[in-house]
Design a protein around this motif. Structure first.
Motif, PDB file in Angstrom:
ATOM      1  N   PHE A 159       6.212  10.441  -1.403  1.00 45.43           N
ATOM      2  CA  PHE A 159       6.392  10.486   0.045  1.00 45.43           C
ATOM      3  C   PHE A 159       7.867  10.407   0.444  1.00 45.43           C
ATOM      4  O   PHE A 159       8.188  10.368   1.620  1.00 45.43           O
ATOM      5  N   GLY A 160       8.734  10.312  -0.539  1.00 42.74           N
ATOM      6  CA  GLY A 160      10.161  10.211  -0.255  1.00 42.74           C
ATOM      7  C   GLY A 160      10.639   8.803   0.020  1.00 42.74           C
ATOM      8  O   GLY A 160      11.761   8.610   0.493  1.00 42.74           O
ATOM      9  N   LEU A 161       9.798   7.791  -0.290  1.00 39.02           N
ATOM     10  CA  LEU A 161      10.166   6.405   0.011  1.00 39.02           C
ATOM     11  C   LEU A 161      11.222   5.862  -0.943  1.00 39.02           C
ATOM     12  O   LEU A 161      11.899   4.883  -0.620  1.00 39.02           O
ATOM     13  N   ARG A 162      11.359   6.478  -2.115  1.00 38.32           N
ATOM     14  CA  ARG A 162      12.318   5.998  -3.105  1.00 38.32           C
ATOM     15  C   ARG A 162      13.218   7.119  -3.628  1.00 38.32           C
ATOM     16  O   ARG A 162      13.813   6.982  -4.684  1.00 38.32           O
ATOM     17  N   SER A 163      13.333   8.192  -2.866  1.00 41.14           N
ATOM     18  CA  SER A 163      14.106   9.333  -3.344  1.00 41.14           C
ATOM     19  C   SER A 163      15.576   9.256  -2.976  1.00 41.14           C
ATOM     20  O   SER A 163      16.377  10.071  -3.441  1.00 41.14           O
ATOM     21  N   GLY A 164      15.960   8.314  -2.136  1.00 46.37           N
ATOM     22  CA  GLY A 164      17.359   8.144  -1.778  1.00 46.37           C
ATOM     23  C   GLY A 164      17.772   8.785  -0.481  1.00 46.37           C
ATOM     24  O   GLY A 164      18.941   8.675  -0.077  1.00 46.37           O
ATOM     25  N   GLY A 165      16.863   9.445   0.203  1.00 52.26           N
ATOM     26  CA  GLY A 165      17.182  10.092   1.464  1.00 52.26           C
ATOM     27  C   GLY A 165      17.087   9.149   2.649  1.00 52.26           C
ATOM     28  O   GLY A 165      17.006   7.926   2.505  1.00 52.26           O
ATOM     29  N   THR A 166      17.045   9.756   3.837  1.00 51.79           N
ATOM     30  CA  THR A 166      16.983   8.965   5.073  1.00 51.79           C
ATOM     31  C   THR A 166      15.725   8.110   5.134  1.00 51.79           C
ATOM     32  O   THR A 166      15.770   6.938   5.527  1.00 51.79           O
ATOM     33  N   ILE A 167      14.605   8.687   4.741  1.00 53.20           N
ATOM     34  CA  ILE A 167      13.342   7.933   4.757  1.00 53.20           C
ATOM     35  C   ILE A 167      13.429   6.739   3.814  1.00 53.20           C
ATOM     36  O   ILE A 167      12.942   5.639   4.131  1.00 53.20           O
ATOM     37  N   SER A 168      14.048   6.936   2.664  1.00 49.66           N
ATOM     38  CA  SER A 168      14.192   5.842   1.697  1.00 49.66           C
ATOM     39  C   SER A 168      15.036   4.708   2.269  1.00 49.66           C
ATOM     40  O   SER A 168      14.723   3.528   2.082  1.00 49.66           O
ATOM     41  N   ILE A 169      16.122   5.067   2.964  1.00 47.65           N
ATOM     42  CA  ILE A 169      16.991   4.053   3.558  1.00 47.65           C
ATOM     43  C   ILE A 169      16.238   3.249   4.614  1.00 47.65           C
ATOM     44  O   ILE A 169      16.310   2.016   4.652  1.00 47.65           O
ATOM     45  N   ILE A 170      15.500   3.953   5.460  1.00 44.81           N
ATOM     46  CA  ILE A 170      14.726   3.271   6.506  1.00 44.81           C
ATOM     47  C   ILE A 170      13.668   2.361   5.889  1.00 44.81           C
ATOM     48  O   ILE A 170      13.483   1.206   6.307  1.00 44.81           O
ATOM     49  N   PHE A 171      12.991   2.858   4.850  1.00 45.14           N
ATOM     50  CA  PHE A 171      11.953   2.060   4.201  1.00 45.14           C
ATOM     51  C   PHE A 171      12.554   0.813   3.559  1.00 45.14           C
ATOM     52  O   PHE A 171      11.988  -0.280   3.655  1.00 45.14           O
ATOM     53  N   SER A 172      13.703   0.952   2.904  1.00 38.83           N
ATOM     54  CA  SER A 172      14.353  -0.208   2.290  1.00 38.83           C
ATOM     55  C   SER A 172      14.757  -1.234   3.341  1.00 38.83           C
ATOM     56  O   SER A 172      14.633  -2.443   3.120  1.00 38.83           O
ATOM     57  N   VAL A 218       0.838  -1.203   0.000  1.00 40.85           N
ATOM     58  CA  VAL A 218       0.000   0.000   0.000  1.00 40.85           C
ATOM     59  C   VAL A 218       0.873   1.253   0.000  1.00 40.85           C
ATOM     60  O   VAL A 218       0.601   2.225  -0.720  1.00 40.85           O
ATOM     61  N   LEU A 219       1.939   1.240   0.806  1.00 39.69           N
ATOM     62  CA  LEU A 219       2.837   2.395   0.850  1.00 39.69           C
ATOM     63  C   LEU A 219       3.524   2.615  -0.495  1.00 39.69           C
ATOM     64  O   LEU A 219       3.682   3.750  -0.948  1.00 39.69           O
ATOM     65  N   MET A 220       3.945   1.531  -1.141  1.00 39.28           N
ATOM     66  CA  MET A 220       4.595   1.653  -2.450  1.00 39.28           C
ATOM     67  C   MET A 220       3.643   2.232  -3.484  1.00 39.28           C
ATOM     68  O   MET A 220       4.015   3.126  -4.262  1.00 39.28           O
ATOM     69  N   LEU A 221       2.419   1.729  -3.501  1.00 38.19           N
ATOM     70  CA  LEU A 221       1.429   2.243  -4.451  1.00 38.19           C
ATOM     71  C   LEU A 221       1.091   3.699  -4.147  1.00 38.19           C
ATOM     72  O   LEU A 221       0.953   4.527  -5.057  1.00 38.19           O
ATOM     73  N   GLY A 222       0.951   4.010  -2.851  1.00 36.10           N
ATOM     74  CA  GLY A 222       0.674   5.390  -2.457  1.00 36.10           C
ATOM     75  C   GLY A 222       1.800   6.323  -2.853  1.00 36.10           C
ATOM     76  O   GLY A 222       1.560   7.451  -3.323  1.00 36.10           O
ATOM     77  N   ASN A 223       3.043   5.876  -2.681  1.00 39.55           N
ATOM     78  CA  ASN A 223       4.195   6.703  -3.056  1.00 39.55           C
ATOM     79  C   ASN A 223       4.227   6.918  -4.563  1.00 39.55           C
ATOM     80  O   ASN A 223       4.562   8.012  -5.042  1.00 39.55           O
ATOM     81  N   LEU A 224       3.871   5.868  -5.320  1.00 39.84           N
ATOM     82  CA  LEU A 224       3.855   5.985  -6.777  1.00 39.84           C
ATOM     83  C   LEU A 224       2.808   6.989  -7.237  1.00 39.84           C
ATOM     84  O   LEU A 224       3.065   7.820  -8.118  1.00 39.84           O
ATOM     85  N   ILE A 225       1.639   6.925  -6.634  1.00 43.26           N
ATOM     86  CA  ILE A 225       0.567   7.868  -6.998  1.00 43.26           C
ATOM     87  C   ILE A 225       0.941   9.284  -6.592  1.00 43.26           C
ATOM     88  O   ILE A 225       0.743  10.246  -7.342  1.00 43.26           O
ATOM     89  N   ALA A 226       1.506   9.440  -5.387  1.00 45.96           N
ATOM     90  CA  ALA A 226       1.900  10.764  -4.903  1.00 45.96           C
ATOM     91  C   ALA A 226       2.982  11.378  -5.785  1.00 45.96           C
ATOM     92  O   ALA A 226       3.034  12.597  -5.977  1.00 45.96           O
ATOM     93  N   ALA A 227       3.858  10.519  -6.349  1.00 45.49           N
ATOM     94  CA  ALA A 227       4.938  11.018  -7.198  1.00 45.49           C
ATOM     95  C   ALA A 227       4.406  11.639  -8.487  1.00 45.49           C
ATOM     96  O   ALA A 227       5.117  12.430  -9.132  1.00 45.49           O
ATOM     97  N   LEU A 228       3.170  11.300  -8.867  1.00 49.05           N
ATOM     98  CA  LEU A 228       2.576  11.897 -10.064  1.00 49.05           C
ATOM     99  C   LEU A 228       2.219  13.355  -9.843  1.00 49.05           C
ATOM    100  O   LEU A 228       2.095  14.130 -10.799  1.00 49.05           O
ATOM    101  N   PHE A 229       2.056  13.738  -8.571  1.00 46.73           N
ATOM    102  CA  PHE A 229       1.653  15.110  -8.247  1.00 46.73           C
ATOM    103  C   PHE A 229       2.748  15.891  -7.523  1.00 46.73           C
ATOM    104  O   PHE A 229       2.797  17.117  -7.628  1.00 46.73           O
ATOM    105  N   THR A 230       3.614  15.167  -6.793  1.00 46.62           N
ATOM    106  CA  THR A 230       4.695  15.808  -6.042  1.00 46.62           C
ATOM    107  C   THR A 230       6.008  15.110  -6.348  1.00 46.62           C
ATOM    108  O   THR A 230       6.073  13.881  -6.248  1.00 46.62           O
ATOM    109  N   PRO A 231       7.051  15.825  -6.711  1.00 47.57           N
ATOM    110  CA  PRO A 231       8.344  15.185  -6.995  1.00 47.57           C
ATOM    111  C   PRO A 231       8.832  14.345  -5.810  1.00 47.57           C
ATOM    112  O   PRO A 231       8.914  14.837  -4.681  1.00 47.57           O
ATOM    113  N   GLY A 232       9.101  13.068  -6.067  1.00 50.21           N
ATOM    114  CA  GLY A 232       9.576  12.191  -5.008  1.00 50.21           C
ATOM    115  C   GLY A 232       8.485  11.532  -4.192  1.00 50.21           C
ATOM    116  O   GLY A 232       8.769  10.642  -3.389  1.00 50.21           O
TER     117      GLY A 232
END
Length: 285
Positions: A213-226, A197-211
């Motif tokens: 939720f930040g789950l795959r942008s490479g930052g701290t949140i991305s590292i924690i999520f991975s 659900v989080l992955m799908l939500g992040n994908l949909i959010a990326a259509l409207f906001t760059p990055g």
């Protein structure tokens, strides 16, 4: 009765019978399966011995190891070829990723919902498609032309990490350090749904906001999520080992080992991709 969160294992045939040495101890792999003839999906007609067809011998741990080894071998060869071709022609990388990913996904859906997990042609075709996908995607992760971090050594680290986690969880299962209980299975299933659900939500959010939720942008949140996703993938091996162990103990037909090989390969691919992604984040930092 326990079932794996890996959907590929859920429709594999089961048959009441004696036991065979499996992945772990009786405590870790104990459980009961319904009689083979009571399955609601027509397996009794598909596998019931007849006078014209020879009886199928029960599946053993050797069958699981052999079929899984063959499947992973096909994945490896296809991935090496894909990586070599994309290295020579960078324009092939997106094509291989899209084609390999889509074909692999379709074959898994056919195997799962069409109850053809034990069909070696489908399993090996999936392995070839997934190898095509993995080789090209690995090249893109490590090539600066696609925004990668540079350096193919990252792939070797991801492979070593993947099999390190796999054998580590096998030891955990075999020693019974973590028991596969119905509660554990429910928790894992819930965690996997939450991640999806989080992955799908992040994908949909990326259509409207760059990055997104930040789950795959490479930052701290991305590292924690991975790290969370890697942990879920690792613990899902326990469910897969338990499902395979139950099939062996229940004397499922030999051909069911192809379904086990498919399920384990799907989890290994998932884990490899997530470890490769995490390493790319750390390399960027």
């Amino acid at each position: 009765m326990r079932t794996s969160s890996n959907p590929i294992f859920k429709n594999l045939p089961r048959q009441q019978g004696g036991g065979y040495a499996g992945f772990g101890s009786a405590a870790a792999g104990a459980g009961q399966y319904a009689q083979y003839g009571q399955q609601p999906y027509g397996y009794e007609q598909q596998y019931q011995p007849s006078q014209t067809a020879p009886a199928t011998r029960p599946m053993t741990i050797d069958d699981v190891v052999t079929k899984t080894g063959i499947t992973l071998g096909v994945v490896t060869v296809a991935a090496i070829l894909s990586y070599g071709l994309t290295s020579a022609n960078h324009s092939l990388a997106p094509l291989f990723v899209v084609v390999g990913g889509l074909v692999g996904f379709v074959l898994v859906m056919i195997a799962t919902f069409g109850r053809k997990q034990d069909n070696p042609a489908i399993v090996l075709s999936y392995a070839a498609a997934e190898g095509l996908f993995l080789g090209a995607l690995s090249f893109m992760f490590t090539n600066v032309a696609f925004g990668g971090v540079g350096g193919s050594g990252l792939i070797a680290q991801a492979v070593l990490g993947t099999f390190g986690v796999f054998f580590g969880m096998l030891v955990v299962y075999k020693t019974g350090a973590i028991r596969v209980t119905p509660r554990f299975t429910r928790m894992m299933f819930g965690a996997m749904i939450g991640v999806l659900v989080l992955m799908l939500g992040n994908l949909i959010a990326a259509l409207f906001t760059p990055g997104g939720f930040g789950l795959r942008s490479g930052g701290t949140i991305s590292i924690i999520f991975s790290l969370v996703v890697i942990a879920i993938a690792a613990f899902s091996f326990l469910l897969d080992f338990d499902a395979a162990d139950q099939l062996i103990r229940a004397q499922a037909p030999e051909k069911a080992a192809w379904g086990v090989a498919l399920g384990l390969t799907v989890t290994l691919v998932w884990l490899y991709l997530e470890i490769l992604r995490l390493l790319s984040y750390l390399q960027n930092d």
